[in-house]
Design a protein around this motif. Structure first.
Motif, short mmCIF file in Angstrom:
data_model
loop_
_atom_site.label_atom_id
_atom_site.label_comp_id
_atom_site.label_asym_id
_atom_site.label_seq_id
_atom_site.Cartn_x
_atom_site.Cartn_y
_atom_site.Cartn_z
N VAL A 54 0.81 -1.22 0.00
CA VAL A 54 0.00 0.00 0.00
C VAL A 54 0.85 1.27 0.00
CG1 VAL A 54 -1.79 1.25 1.27
CG2 VAL A 54 -1.81 -1.25 1.24
N ASP A 55 0.61 2.12 -0.96
CA ASP A 55 1.27 3.42 -1.09
C ASP A 55 0.72 4.36 0.00
OD1 ASP A 55 2.22 5.87 -1.94
OD2 ASP A 55 1.49 5.68 -4.01
N THR A 56 1.62 4.97 0.78
CA THR A 56 1.14 5.91 1.82
C THR A 56 1.51 7.35 1.49
OG1 THR A 56 3.13 5.55 3.11
CG2 THR A 56 1.19 4.25 3.70
N ASN A 57 2.20 7.54 0.37
CA ASN A 57 2.59 8.92 0.05
C ASN A 57 1.54 9.57 -0.86
OD1 ASN A 57 4.13 11.11 0.47
ND2 ASN A 57 6.04 10.19 -0.30
N ILE A 58 0.31 9.58 -0.36
CA ILE A 58 -0.78 10.18 -1.12
C ILE A 58 -1.50 11.19 -0.22
CG2 ILE A 58 -1.16 8.27 -2.71
CD1 ILE A 58 -3.12 7.04 -0.87
N ILE A 59 -2.27 12.06 -0.81
CA ILE A 59 -2.92 13.10 0.01
C ILE A 59 -3.96 12.47 0.95
CG2 ILE A 59 -2.55 14.99 -1.64
CD1 ILE A 59 -5.51 14.62 -2.48
N GLU A 60 -4.24 13.21 2.04
CA GLU A 60 -5.12 12.69 3.10
C GLU A 60 -6.44 12.15 2.56
OE1 GLU A 60 -4.30 12.24 6.10
OE2 GLU A 60 -2.50 13.47 6.34
N GLU A 61 -7.03 12.90 1.63
CA GLU A 61 -8.33 12.52 1.12
C GLU A 61 -8.28 11.15 0.43
OE1 GLU A 61 -9.68 14.99 -2.04
OE2 GLU A 61 -11.80 14.53 -1.70
N GLU A 62 -7.22 10.97 -0.40
CA GLU A 62 -7.05 9.69 -1.09
C GLU A 62 -6.79 8.58 -0.08
OE1 GLU A 62 -6.99 8.69 -4.62
OE2 GLU A 62 -8.37 10.36 -4.37
N MET A 63 -6.00 8.91 0.95
CA MET A 63 -5.68 7.94 1.99
C MET A 63 -6.96 7.43 2.64
SD MET A 63 -2.97 6.68 3.10
CE MET A 63 -1.82 6.47 4.40
N ALA A 64 -7.89 8.35 2.89
CA ALA A 64 -9.14 7.96 3.53
C ALA A 64 -9.94 7.01 2.63
CB ALA A 64 -9.96 9.19 3.87
N GLY B 288 1.73 -10.78 13.33
CA GLY B 288 1.57 -11.84 14.33
C GLY B 288 2.29 -11.53 15.62
N PHE B 289 2.55 -10.27 15.88
CA PHE B 289 3.37 -9.93 17.03
C PHE B 289 2.54 -9.77 18.29
CE2 PHE B 289 7.50 -8.97 18.46
CZ PHE B 289 7.37 -8.07 19.49
N GLY B 290 1.25 -9.82 18.16
CA GLY B 290 0.42 -9.67 19.35
C GLY B 290 0.00 -8.24 19.55
N THR B 291 0.16 -7.73 20.78
CA THR B 291 -0.46 -6.45 21.12
C THR B 291 0.26 -5.24 20.56
OG1 THR B 291 0.68 -6.70 23.19
CG2 THR B 291 -1.69 -7.16 23.19
N ILE B 292 1.59 -5.32 20.52
CA ILE B 292 2.33 -4.14 20.05
C ILE B 292 2.64 -4.31 18.57
CG2 ILE B 292 4.31 -2.64 20.46
CD1 ILE B 292 4.66 -4.59 23.03
N PRO B 293 2.12 -3.43 17.74
CA PRO B 293 2.43 -3.56 16.32
C PRO B 293 3.92 -3.30 16.09
CG PRO B 293 0.94 -1.70 16.74
CD PRO B 293 1.31 -2.27 18.06
N LYS B 294 4.51 -4.10 15.22
CA LYS B 294 5.93 -3.98 14.97
C LYS B 294 6.15 -3.91 13.46
CE LYS B 294 10.13 -6.52 16.09
NZ LYS B 294 10.65 -7.72 16.72
N LEU C 5 -4.35 -0.09 9.75
CA LEU C 5 -4.88 0.80 8.70
C LEU C 5 -5.37 2.12 9.32
CD1 LEU C 5 -6.88 -1.57 6.32
CD2 LEU C 5 -4.70 -0.43 5.87
N ASP C 6 -6.05 2.01 10.46
CA ASP C 6 -6.53 3.23 11.13
C ASP C 6 -5.40 4.18 11.45
OD1 ASP C 6 -9.15 2.65 11.08
OD2 ASP C 6 -9.26 1.81 13.11
N GLU C 7 -4.29 3.57 11.90
CA GLU C 7 -3.15 4.38 12.34
C GLU C 7 -2.30 4.89 11.18
OE1 GLU C 7 -2.23 4.86 15.81
OE2 GLU C 7 -4.34 4.30 15.92
#
Ligand SMILES: [Zn+2]
Length: 783
Positions: free
Chosen positions: A152-162, A196-202, A265-267
């Motif tokens: 997933v590309d994350t270098n896009i404007i906020e609106e597109e990200m949503a 699969g790391f459990g509670t803390i995303p890594k 995804l939310d974060e």
């Protein structure tokens, strides 16, 4: 039959009665075997074949669904010499319990369990109507889960990200519970998420600017810290010394990681690096895809996996970059590619060729969802998507229905599902006088060289076996054949059994998980010598021929320097017409064509004007996109891409096919244009006025409301069946969006012709009209 009658628009339901009946013959054959051949009576010698202009060829849909097809629960019987599979064309000696292979004439004994065979007790594979049949693997059905790696590309404007987040989160909820899921995000850097790391995303963060080998990747991600266990078979591909624990860090069952994935995804934030005003966003698409491929290669080699990539802008960083970050450097255009002045193009294509090779070896698929106003590099990525049989969707935004609805359809398991299958291998057998030049379509050569391979290579050639990492129910490949026989002794010409045989074998993992082998065996009569022209014409499928020419011309434009597509197509058409037309020499007015050939010139006229040939009206990304879809679609859909269909709605008559001509436009009509990628509903000016006045909302104008609704319903029906979902444009005569219709119409009335009818429209173009085109054609054909 004169040209005027031939000038009818065709496409959906648009044939003359006679032509419709002919097409029905070929569609019936397609309905049995999934095959359309340009020549259903085959020219018997090399010379005859070359005089036929359109090559001996077949468009084949390997796993087209047939509700009544037999699936046999045992292994196929094979010829001990050439390995072809027993089929209805085999000659059987019931007394001696022997069958003769139609390909190599080898005599084969039936094994003991066929002992009860007789002409009254045939095994299913010998039933004359079972020319297409499937064998189920005799081993246990594989429970190997399907793997989806989201990139997933994350270098896009906020609106597109949503938009993107919401589409992704929806598709994750649609995944089959037992499928395995992984996530990689990228912008300036590549982030591999440990689900699969459990509670803390890594996450593991990798530099985007440098390609990274599989071994480097594994080391960086501490794959070897945990002592490798022997493969347990619990998780697919627990080979390569990787423990299932290692694999489970990155690939988790969809049911276990939906929550984690959604919270990641939310974060997800837009890439945090500031972009200077004169720069493009930093985007390392190539590195991210390469990391995804290596991770899958380490975790699940050989089992069905797809990389679903979501790209929101041009690749600017690392290998595979298509343009520099400096905004003053424009993204390559067709002109730049033509002049060979696109500095990154060849390097990027070479990188993606390498990626394609790696994915093909691993048996994995690359799907591309490119959503941006800019070009993202579809033209460069094409090789990796096409060789692996991936899906491609091009849209302006992640919020556009073309993207959202298409993505939903990938996962939707209703009756209109795509039927995504994986791990396909396609093989062919033919009579010894036929060789294969290659395949134009979504597959990769397995480099199985042999006597079947022609010296002339087209597309994926020099082989008789191809890998199809990904294929679905619609995937259609185009096989180009060579006839090698030099001449035919007279004695053979008189023989009544002049048949060529073809056998197509497709091994694939069915969407249920089990391995299947689809076998299609075909027989076609060949002819040679004087008097064969009428037979050839009788077997000519003009739709299939047009589609083969479209794939061929696209391929040549991409691979042959200095290739002139218009000249090539015109020469081919003139040659066809002078060979197969009826005329007195040097007398154009005497020229006519059999109804079996009569629409072909019209197809070629529209092909010349189509997006496949007139590439300068589009970006290289768009051209690559159109061609990738053409290269995987069946004949009926491809015909609509070449020559759009047009339906007219008015108070005067029921909806009816209209001429694909500017003359179809009238103030009191609604037109529905289907050009495959775009569907246009066009309101004539009076209709538009009435609509704006709201007449359709008044009870006394119910008929008008119905007239407005009818094309919408028809458009919906088309959209529902198509992947990628087409763009829908609703526009009014004289409105700016009307160009989507006008661009596809025959310019019979242009600004330099006189007498266009009132309420109609004219097209501003210097293109020749169909009438002028035909006129030239007749004159040249009779020379
Ligand atoms: Zn054989």
């Amino acid at each position: 039959m004169g040209w005027i009658e031939l000038g009818l628009s065709i496409g959906r339901l648009h044939y003359l009665h006679k032509e419709k009946r002919i097409m029905a013959e070929f569609m019936e054959l397609e309905g049995q075997d999934g095959v359309r051949m340009a020549w259903n009576v085959v020219p018997g010698t090399k010379e005859e074949a070359s005089n036929c202009v359109v090559p001996v060829s077949a468009i084949y849909t390997p796993i087209k669904p047939f509700p009544n097809m037999s699936v046999l629960p045992y292994a196929p019987l094979r010829c001990r010499n050439c390995r072809s599979v027993l089929n209805p064309f085999s000659i059987v000696d019931f007394a001696a319990k022997i069958w003769i292979c139609p390909f190599c004439f080898q005599r084969n004994h039936f094994p003991a369990h066929y002992a009860s065979i007789s002409d009254e007790n045939l095994p299913a594979e010998l039933f004359p109507q079972y020319t297409t049949i499937e064998y189920q693997s005799t081993g246990e059905a594989s429970s190997v889960p399907f793997v989806f790696m989201f990139v997933v590309d994350t270098n896009i404007i906020e609106e597109e990200m949503a938009f993107l987040k919401s589409a992704l989160s929806q598709s994750i909820s649609l995944l089959p519970d037992n499928s395995l899921v992984g996530l990689i995000t990228f912008g300036t850097l590549v982030h591999v998420h440990e689900l699969g790391f459990g509670t803390i995303p890594k996450t593991y963060v990798l530099k985007g600017s440098k390609d990274i080998s599989k071994d480097q990747l594994l080391e960086q991600m501490n794959f070897f810290l945990i002592k490798p266990k022997p493969p347990t078979g619990v998780v697919a591909g627990a080979r390569d010394g990787l423990s299932s624990e290692s694999i489970a860090r990155f690939l988790l069952p969809a049911s276990d990681c939906e929550f984690t994935l959604n919270s990641i995804l939310d974060e997800l934030q837009k890439d945090p690096w500031a972009i200077p005003a004169d720069q493009r966003a930093s985007r390392c698409t190539g590195t991210a895809l390469s990391v995804a491929a290596s991770l899958l290669g380490a975790c699940v080699p050989g089992s069905g996996a797809r990389i679903l990539s979501f790209v929101g802008g041009p690749s600017t960083e690392g290998p595979g970059a298509i343009v520099s970050k400096n905004l003053s450097e424009p993204i390559r255009s067709h002109k730049d590619l033509d002049k060979d002045s696109a500095p990154n193009y060849h390097k990027a294509v070479k990188f993606y060729e390498g990626l394609a090779k790696q994915l093909v070896i691993q048996g994995h698929v690359l799907d591309l969802f490119a959503c941006a106003l800019d070009q993202v590099g579809v033209a460069e990525l094409k090789v990796a998507v096409e060789r692996t049989g991936g899906l491609v969707v091009l849209a302006e935004s992640f919020g556009h229905s073309v993207f959202k609805d298409s993505l939903r359809r990938v996962f939707r398991l209703e009756d209109k599902e795509l039927g995504l299958s994986s791990n396909g291998i396609f093989e062919i057998n033919c009579s010894k006088d036929i060789k294969v030049q290659g395949i134009l379509g979504p597959c990769a050569s397995l480099e199985k060289k042999g006597p079947l391979c022609s010296d002339t290579i087209v597309g994926q050639g020099s082989t008789s076996a191809w890998k199809m990492c990904g294929l679905d129910q619609a995937t259609s490949i185009c096989l180009i054949f060579d006839i090698v026989k030099k001449e035919i002794p007279d004695a053979m010409l008189q023989s009544s059994n002049n048949q060529f045989y073809f056998q197509f074998l497709t091994y694939y993992q069915h969407s249920t998980g089990e391995m299947r082998l689809r076998v299609t065996s075909l027989s076609r009569r060949w002819v040679a010598g004087p008097g064969s022209i009428q037979d050839l014409i009788a077997g000519f499928d003009q739709e299939a021929a047009a589609v083969v020419m479209a794939r061929l011309v696209s391929f040549k434009m991409e691979t042959e320097a200095e290739f002139d597509p218009i000249r090539w197509l015109d020469k081919a058409l003139i040659h066809m017409c002078s060979r197969f037309g009826d005329y007195q020499k040097d007398s154009p007015s005497t020229f006519s064509l059999s109804p079996r050939l009569s629409i072909f010139p019209q197809f070629m006229f529209h092909l010349r004007r189509s997006q496949f040939v007139q590439v300068f009206n589009n970006s290289p990304d768009e051209t690559a996109y159109f061609r990738m879809i053409l290269n995987r679609e069946n004949v009926a859909n491809s015909v609509v891409m070449i020559q759009p269909s047009l339906i007219s709605y008015s108070f005067q008559s029921a909806p009816e096919p209209a001429l694909l001509d500017v003359a179809a436009i009238a103030a009191d009509r609604i037109l529905l244009l289907d050009s495959y990628f775009t569907i246009v509903i066009f309101h004539g000016s009076t209709i538009a006025q009435w609509r704006k006045a709201g007449y359709h909302n008044q009870p006394e104008h119910q008929a008008f409301a119905q007239l407005l609704q009818a094309p919408k319903d028809d458009a919906d029906a088309i959209i529902k069946e198509r992947f990628p979902v087409p763009r829908l444009v609703i526009c009014d005569q004289h409105g700016s969006q009307a160009r989507f219709l006008l661009a596809k119409l025959n310019p019979s009335a242009t600004y330099n012709s006189d007498g266009h009818h009132p309420g109609g429209d004219i097209i501003f173009t210097d293109d020749v009209s169909f009438e002028v085109f035909l006129d030239h054609l007749q004159r040249l054909a009779v020379q």
